[in-house]
Design a protein around this motif. Structure first.
Motif, PDB file in Angstrom:
ATOM      1  N   THR A 145       0.832  -1.202   0.000  1.00  0.00           N
ATOM      2  CA  THR A 145       0.000   0.000   0.000  1.00  0.00           C
ATOM      3  C   THR A 145       0.866   1.251   0.000  1.00  0.00           C
ATOM      4  O   THR A 145       2.089   1.205   0.132  1.00  0.00           O
ATOM      5  N   GLY A 146       0.212   2.390  -0.115  1.00  0.00           N
ATOM      6  CA  GLY A 146       0.913   3.665  -0.031  1.00  0.00           C
ATOM      7  C   GLY A 146       1.430   3.960   1.358  1.00  0.00           C
ATOM      8  O   GLY A 146       2.156   4.949   1.557  1.00  0.00           O
ATOM      9  N   LEU A 147       1.092   3.124   2.352  1.00  0.00           N
ATOM     10  CA  LEU A 147       1.561   3.357   3.717  1.00  0.00           C
ATOM     11  C   LEU A 147       3.060   3.147   3.862  1.00  0.00           C
ATOM     12  O   LEU A 147       3.658   3.595   4.838  1.00  0.00           O
ATOM     13  N   ILE A 148       3.691   2.470   2.898  1.00  0.00           N
ATOM     14  CA  ILE A 148       5.119   2.182   3.035  1.00  0.00           C
ATOM     15  C   ILE A 148       5.944   3.462   2.990  1.00  0.00           C
ATOM     16  O   ILE A 148       6.993   3.554   3.640  1.00  0.00           O
ATOM     17  N   GLU A 149       5.487   4.470   2.256  1.00  0.00           N
ATOM     18  CA  GLU A 149       6.244   5.716   2.197  1.00  0.00           C
ATOM     19  C   GLU A 149       6.163   6.506   3.498  1.00  0.00           C
ATOM     20  O   GLU A 149       7.186   6.956   4.013  1.00  0.00           O
ATOM     21  N   PRO A 150       4.963   6.713   4.083  1.00  0.00           N
ATOM     22  CA  PRO A 150       4.927   7.336   5.411  1.00  0.00           C
ATOM     23  C   PRO A 150       5.702   6.544   6.460  1.00  0.00           C
ATOM     24  O   PRO A 150       6.316   7.134   7.353  1.00  0.00           O
ATOM     25  N   LEU A 151       5.680   5.205   6.343  1.00  0.00           N
ATOM     26  CA  LEU A 151       6.451   4.397   7.282  1.00  0.00           C
ATOM     27  C   LEU A 151       7.944   4.673   7.128  1.00  0.00           C
ATOM     28  O   LEU A 151       8.669   4.819   8.123  1.00  0.00           O
ATOM     29  N   THR A 152       8.432   4.742   5.889  1.00  0.00           N
ATOM     30  CA  THR A 152       9.840   5.044   5.653  1.00  0.00           C
ATOM     31  C   THR A 152      10.220   6.385   6.280  1.00  0.00           C
ATOM     32  O   THR A 152      11.252   6.505   6.952  1.00  0.00           O
ATOM     33  N   ASP A 153       9.376   7.392   6.082  1.00  0.00           N
ATOM     34  CA  ASP A 153       9.651   8.714   6.651  1.00  0.00           C
ATOM     35  C   ASP A 153       9.634   8.663   8.178  1.00  0.00           C
ATOM     36  O   ASP A 153      10.454   9.310   8.841  1.00  0.00           O
ATOM     37  N   CYS A 154       8.704   7.896   8.738  1.00  0.00           N
ATOM     38  CA  CYS A 154       8.601   7.770  10.194  1.00  0.00           C
ATOM     39  C   CYS A 154       9.855   7.126  10.776  1.00  0.00           C
ATOM     40  O   CYS A 154      10.412   7.599  11.775  1.00  0.00           O
ATOM     41  N   VAL A 155      10.318   6.037  10.147  1.00  0.00           N
ATOM     42  CA  VAL A 155      11.513   5.344  10.639  1.00  0.00           C
ATOM     43  C   VAL A 155      12.745   6.244  10.523  1.00  0.00           C
ATOM     44  O   VAL A 155      13.578   6.310  11.437  1.00  0.00           O
ATOM     45  N   LEU A 156      12.872   6.947   9.407  1.00  0.00           N
ATOM     46  CA  LEU A 156      13.983   7.890   9.248  1.00  0.00           C
ATOM     47  C   LEU A 156      13.963   8.936  10.347  1.00  0.00           C
ATOM     48  O   LEU A 156      15.007   9.256  10.947  1.00  0.00           O
ATOM     49  N   ASP A 157      12.785   9.479  10.619  1.00  0.00           N
ATOM     50  CA  ASP A 157      12.658  10.511  11.636  1.00  0.00           C
ATOM     51  C   ASP A 157      13.068   9.990  13.016  1.00  0.00           C
ATOM     52  O   ASP A 157      13.842  10.638  13.741  1.00  0.00           O
ATOM     53  N   LEU A 158      12.563   8.804  13.383  1.00  0.00           N
ATOM     54  CA  LEU A 158      12.902   8.222  14.684  1.00  0.00           C
ATOM     55  C   LEU A 158      14.393   7.907  14.786  1.00  0.00           C
ATOM     56  O   LEU A 158      15.036   8.184  15.805  1.00  0.00           O
ATOM     57  N   ALA A 159      14.943   7.324  13.721  1.00  0.00           N
ATOM     58  CA  ALA A 159      16.355   6.929  13.749  1.00  0.00           C
ATOM     59  C   ALA A 159      17.275   8.138  13.840  1.00  0.00           C
ATOM     60  O   ALA A 159      18.236   8.159  14.625  1.00  0.00           O
ATOM     61  N   LEU A 160      16.994   9.171  13.049  1.00  0.00           N
ATOM     62  CA  LEU A 160      17.878  10.334  13.037  1.00  0.00           C
ATOM     63  C   LEU A 160      17.761  11.142  14.325  1.00  0.00           C
ATOM     64  O   LEU A 160      18.754  11.731  14.788  1.00  0.00           O
ATOM     65  N   ALA A 161      16.572  11.186  14.901  1.00  0.00           N
ATOM     66  CA  ALA A 161      16.431  11.840  16.208  1.00  0.00           C
ATOM     67  C   ALA A 161      17.286  11.126  17.249  1.00  0.00           C
ATOM     68  O   ALA A 161      17.938  11.766  18.093  1.00  0.00           O
ATOM     69  N   GLN A 162      17.329   9.784  17.178  1.00  0.00           N
ATOM     70  CA  GLN A 162      18.134   9.015  18.128  1.00  0.00           C
ATOM     71  C   GLN A 162      19.624   9.196  17.861  1.00  0.00           C
ATOM     72  O   GLN A 162      20.430   9.307  18.791  1.00  0.00           O
ATOM     73  N   VAL A 163      20.007   9.229  16.583  1.00  0.00           N
ATOM     74  CA  VAL A 163      21.414   9.479  16.242  1.00  0.00           C
ATOM     75  C   VAL A 163      21.872  10.815  16.806  1.00  0.00           C
ATOM     76  O   VAL A 163      22.972  10.937  17.359  1.00  0.00           O
TER      77      VAL A 163
END
Length: 343
Positions: A145-163
């Motif tokens: 579904t189109g949800l994979i793109e918002p998921l990608t953005d969400c994971v990037l956001d969480l990971a980079l905030a932690q970095v």
């Protein structure tokens, strides 16, 4: 939408709409091709509320995506399975918006020195009733579904905030994020990644993006353009699960990647299966010939780690070193590692 129309005529209308939408769109001088899937639901004259009719059309649309048929009419026989998936997707969309997705991290360790080479971010869903769900419980449905793109953005956001948080504590540890095949072919991916890096103030070199071999098979030219843009921006790229798909070192050498990860299935059997040991050895040797770092996934014991080190493999990842941990657990683990091994 179409009053007093039987299923066959509704399908014909949907086919015409799909044909019109499949024509290339000219945007800023570029011809863009769009794939369209359409689901058809027919009330059949029986009383039916709008929500139920839309749900049936949604199910038919997902069926069209799965079968790559373009248009499907709702089939009640398939409703049991698809309804469960539809509920899952609805809950996932809500969970993502409400912050129920979290990342766990697993270290990647040098096989030759006590060095943390990086971490891999692994998404988890803290479901309010089913508990902590692993990617296998929801990603197959989300990727369709189109949800994979918002998921990608969400994971990037969480990971980079932690970095960013770890960097402020003095621990500069690169983090890898997995990309779906669909994301690799999105021309807007580089801009989204760079925007996320800028938002969190993280240098591009602290991010590694991992893609599977299968992502390179469909539309390889488009994938190469996207990856080249990311590489030019300073983001590191890795081929995940190498050896299980359709890629080869011949294909990899034309891509701006810096790392290959040998799939765990070959690592698990290399001590007892000559064929797997030979494959691991060849990937290590060819990878080094191309200037790539070679990572072994699924390292579970010291004997396997020693054998990999003898073959010249650079990095290991697996339960021998650590299981995936929550951000809080990984913070404690890093604090301990950097205390004992300051370099």
């Amino acid at each position: 939408m179409l009053p007093d129309v039987p299923a066959d005529r509704a399908r014909a209308v949907a086919e015409r709409a799909r044909a019109a939408l499949n024509e290339p769109f000219l945007v800023d001088g570029l011809a863009l091709d769009v794939d369209v899937s359409i689901g058809v639901a027919v009330s059949g004259g029986a009383p039916m509320d709008i929500d139920s009719l839309l749900r049936q059309a949604d199910i038919a649309m997902y069926t069209a995506k799965e079968r790559q048929s373009g248009v499907e009419v709702y089939d009640a026989a398939a409703d049991g399975h698809d309804r469960g998936r539809l509920v899952l997707l609805s809950e996932f969309r809500r969970g993502m918006a409400e912050g129920h997705l979290v990342l766990h991290y697993q270290p990647k360790m040098s096989l030759h020195t006590p060095t943390v080479e990086g971490l891999e971010a692994l998404v988890r869903w803290e479901h309010p009733t089913r508990g902590l769900l692993l990617p296998g419980d929801f990603l197959p449905a989300v990727e369709q579904t189109g949800l994979i793109e918002p998921l990608t953005d969400c994971v990037l956001d969480l990971a980079l905030a932690q970095v960013r948080e770890w960097t402020e504590q003095g621990w500069e540890v690169p983090v890898a994020v997995n990309l779906s095949a669909r994301s690799v072919h999105r021309p807007d991916l580089p801009a989204r990644v760079l925007s996320a890096l800028a938002t969190h103030g993280v240098p591009a070199g602290m991010l590694r993006l991992e893609l599977t071999e299968s992502a390179l098979v469909a539309e390889p030219d488009r994938a190469r353009d996207v990856l080249t843009s990311l590489h030019t921006a300073g983001v590191s790229l890795s081929i995940d699960d190498f050896g299980t798909g359709y890629s080869s070192m011949g294909r990899v050498k034309h891509l701006p990647v810096s790392e290959v990860k040998i799939d765990r299935s070959f690592i698990a059997e290399m001590a007892t299966t000559a064929e797997d040991a030979a494959l691991v050895r060849s990937v290590v040797d060819l990878g080094h010939e191309l200037g790539l770092t070679v990572v072994a996934e699924g390292v579970e014991d010291r004997a396997t780690a020693a054998a990999l080190a003898d073959l010249g493999c650079d990095v290991g990842q697996g339960y021998l070193f650590a299981a995936p941990m929550s951000a809080a657990e990984m913070t404690g683990w890093l604090a301990d590692r950097f205390t004992r091994h300051p370099g």
